[in-house]
Every structure is written in C-alpha cells, then in structure tokens.
Scaffold this motif. Sequence first.
Motif, short mmCIF file in Angstrom:
data_model
loop_
_atom_site.label_atom_id
_atom_site.label_comp_id
_atom_site.label_asym_id
_atom_site.label_seq_id
_atom_site.Cartn_x
_atom_site.Cartn_y
_atom_site.Cartn_z
N ILE A 177 -13.92 -23.07 29.41
CA ILE A 177 -12.84 -23.52 28.53
C ILE A 177 -12.68 -25.02 28.70
O ILE A 177 -12.34 -25.49 29.79
N THR A 178 -12.93 -25.78 27.66
CA THR A 178 -12.69 -27.22 27.75
C THR A 178 -11.19 -27.47 27.65
O THR A 178 -10.48 -26.79 26.90
N GLY A 179 -10.72 -28.44 28.42
CA GLY A 179 -9.29 -28.72 28.42
C GLY A 179 -8.47 -27.58 28.97
O GLY A 179 -7.34 -27.35 28.54
N GLY A 180 -9.01 -26.87 29.95
CA GLY A 180 -8.32 -25.69 30.49
C GLY A 180 -7.29 -26.00 31.55
O GLY A 180 -6.79 -25.07 32.19
N ASN A 181 -6.97 -27.27 31.74
CA ASN A 181 -6.01 -27.61 32.80
C ASN A 181 -4.57 -27.74 32.30
O ASN A 181 -3.66 -27.98 33.08
N SER A 182 -4.35 -27.59 30.99
CA SER A 182 -3.00 -27.72 30.46
C SER A 182 -2.91 -27.02 29.10
O SER A 182 -3.93 -26.64 28.51
N GLY A 183 -1.69 -26.90 28.60
CA GLY A 183 -1.48 -26.39 27.25
C GLY A 183 -2.04 -25.00 27.02
O GLY A 183 -2.08 -24.15 27.91
N LEU A 236 -13.05 -24.26 34.25
CA LEU A 236 -12.25 -25.24 33.52
C LEU A 236 -13.04 -26.53 33.42
O LEU A 236 -13.40 -27.13 34.44
N ALA A 237 -13.33 -26.96 32.21
CA ALA A 237 -14.09 -28.20 31.98
C ALA A 237 -13.10 -29.27 31.57
O ALA A 237 -12.59 -29.25 30.44
N CYS A 238 -12.83 -30.21 32.46
CA CYS A 238 -11.69 -31.12 32.26
C CYS A 238 -12.04 -32.55 32.69
O CYS A 238 -12.87 -32.77 33.57
N ARG A 239 -11.33 -33.48 32.08
CA ARG A 239 -11.49 -34.90 32.43
C ARG A 239 -10.63 -35.27 33.63
O ARG A 239 -11.04 -36.08 34.47
N ASN A 240 -9.46 -34.70 33.73
CA ASN A 240 -8.54 -34.98 34.84
C ASN A 240 -8.75 -33.94 35.93
O ASN A 240 -8.24 -32.82 35.86
N LEU A 241 -9.52 -34.31 36.96
CA LEU A 241 -9.87 -33.35 38.00
C LEU A 241 -8.68 -32.95 38.85
O LEU A 241 -8.63 -31.83 39.36
N ASN A 242 -7.73 -33.85 39.03
CA ASN A 242 -6.55 -33.51 39.82
C ASN A 242 -5.75 -32.40 39.15
O ASN A 242 -5.36 -31.41 39.79
N LEU A 256 -17.78 -19.41 25.30
CA LEU A 256 -17.54 -20.85 25.32
C LEU A 256 -16.37 -21.13 24.39
O LEU A 256 -16.46 -20.88 23.19
N ILE A 257 -15.29 -21.65 24.94
CA ILE A 257 -14.11 -21.96 24.14
C ILE A 257 -13.96 -23.48 24.08
O ILE A 257 -13.59 -24.13 25.06
N ASN A 258 -14.26 -24.03 22.91
CA ASN A 258 -14.14 -25.47 22.67
C ASN A 258 -12.68 -25.76 22.31
O ASN A 258 -12.31 -25.81 21.14
N ASN A 259 -11.88 -25.94 23.33
CA ASN A 259 -10.43 -26.00 23.17
C ASN A 259 -9.85 -27.41 23.24
O ASN A 259 -8.87 -27.72 22.56
N ALA A 260 -10.42 -28.28 24.06
CA ALA A 260 -9.81 -29.59 24.32
C ALA A 260 -9.68 -30.40 23.04
O ALA A 260 -10.51 -30.30 22.13
N GLY A 261 -8.64 -31.20 22.98
CA GLY A 261 -8.46 -32.04 21.81
C GLY A 261 -7.33 -33.04 21.99
O GLY A 261 -6.44 -32.84 22.81
N ILE A 262 -7.40 -34.10 21.22
CA ILE A 262 -6.33 -35.09 21.19
C ILE A 262 -5.92 -35.29 19.73
O ILE A 262 -6.72 -35.12 18.82
N ALA A 263 -4.65 -35.63 19.54
CA ALA A 263 -4.14 -35.82 18.18
C ALA A 263 -3.85 -37.28 17.87
O ALA A 263 -3.63 -37.64 16.72
#
Length: 341
Positions: A57-63, A81-87, A135-142
């Motif tokens: 899941i991309t962006g699986g650390n929030s929302g 969880l595939a994320c940019r913010n590792l913390n 594979l869930i392409n979930n991450a996104g910015i608005a």
Amino acid sequence: MLFFGDEEVSDGMYYIGYPLIFLGIYLLIFMIVIKLLWGTTRYYRSQARLFGKTVIITGGNSGIGKETALELAWRGARVILACRNLNKAKQAAQYIKDKTGNYNVDYQYLDLSDLNSVKRFAEHINGSEPRLDILINNAGIASEPENGLTLTSQRFDLIFGTNYVGHFLLTYLLTDLLKISSPSRIINVSSFMHKMHWTPLNFDTGPNREGMRYPNLFDYRCSKLANVMHARELAKKLAGTGVTANSLHPGVINSEIWIPFKSKWTYLLFFVWKFVLRHLCLDNRGGAQTSIFLAVDEGVMSVTGKYFSRSVVSNENKLARDDVACGRLWNASLDMCGLAQ
C-alpha cells in the motif's frame, strides 16, 4: 402589530423571524444532501481472510491508506507500507501490529516523486518478496507543499508526477511479480474529481513551463483521470494473466490531504470546509471501505477495468472510456519513465 394567542409580536420580529426560520430549513436540507452525497458509504462486513497474501500500500502511514492497511493486516495479510516519511511509517506499522496482533507488517522507503526511488523500491521488492497479491496505489497529494516545490525530480508537475507517473512506473516494474502470484489485484485510488477534467489529456512536450516536461499534464483532476485511464489500459494489457486492475473514488474524506490548503485559502474558507469535512463527510475508516472491498471481495476477483464508488461499479469520466486516449497515455507514460515501447 401581530398577535399569536395571548402574545403580542411586533412586525419587525415577524419579518426577521420567518426568514431566519426558512434559512435554517434550507441549511438543514443542504446539510442532509451533502451528508447523503459525501458522507455515506458501504461498510465491508465480510469476514474473509487474507492469510498467505502479500499487500503493498503506497502512502500507508496515514489517512485511508493506514486504515486500509489496518484492515488487511487484521485479515491476516503480510502488509508492506510504501512511504516517503519513514518515521511515520514506523509508527503506523507498530500501531497496526498492536491493534491486529499481526506482526507481519513491514515498511519501506518510497518517494513517488522520484522515479529513481521507485526503481530502487521495486528492485528490492522483486528481490526479496516471493509473491505480491495486491498492489494498492493509494498515495496522493492534492496541492503543492508549503516549501513551494512544484516539480518532481524528473521535472514533471509535482501532483501529476506523484499521483500518477510514480504509480505507473511502480506498477510496471511489479507486474511480473503480480503475474507470478495470480490471481492478483491492482487497485488505483482515484477521485470523483477526475470527472471535472473536461478536455482530453494533452501530451505535447512544449513549450515548457519552468522546464516542466509535459507541461499540460498537471493538477489533481488530471492526475486522477490518468489513474482511472491507467487501470482501464492495464485491464486490457493484463487480460488472461489473472491480474485485475480497477480504480475507485474513496469518498470525500476528512484526511490529512487537506492540510496544505490551510496556508492557501482564507481562514474563513478553510474553517467552513473543515466544518463540512468533520461533520458531513467520511472519516478515514469510511474512506477506506471501497479499497478494502476491491482488495478482499471474491465477487470482484474477475472484474477488471472498472471504476468503483461506494463499492459498486460507477460511471467514470467519458474521457476515460476512450481506448485510443488510454493507449496514448500508456505510450506517453513509457516515455516519461524512460521505458522502451
């Protein structure tokens, strides 16, 4: 002077009171309509389990990504969880473990705005994971972040590059693993906002705006239209492999995706919007339901190339039903990612 029973009411109170009553009624009707349109969903009640399945899941650390990960981990899946913010990813992974008792939850660094990061992530997954079922392409910015960054590392529009181009390359590089693991599923989280993109995608490469590659492919609506078209084209290219591809609208959600707008809108506008989100729209758990449905439900195991809302097939933008345009987007995406056609 007006009389109601034994009470005397002035004309001024009459002329002020009744408009306020009608205004209140109109506001109540408006809130009910918004709640019905934006604040309802179908909650997935199935007890189906996912033991032996691996999910990314991309962006699986929030929302809604975090809520989706939580639910799929509870069902027994191995969740990455595939994320940019590792913390935040580390904290989310621990939270999911504690809540579900499933300790097969991992997190890996992935920056979708940098195609080199996408390649490194995919290389690691292909080299370390024996299977990939979902594979869930979930991450996104608005919106662009407050630091003023507007372009990705490869000079695409930041929103389009993050929401679409990075996910296109990620999916492309993981397709063989998905095929090996079939039946498997690709799920693109889009938005009803893709219907607000009125004109066909423009693949011209110039004149460049601030050095941007594909300067006509930008903003949230464009990226979410591309997500829907991507799933449709994937369905054609993966026909007969056991890999399905669908897209979805999660609902209007009170999530972190709105935070950047606080500095871009007036205080009053943002306050009103947050009120609407908080009281009339979905929370993250509600917004995750259609993703969960598409990841788990056996009834959609063979459904592919469709767009879902509230866990049922819905009508996508007519531009996304243009197979020629979807093919053009695919070829342009190969060029964007430096892949041979």
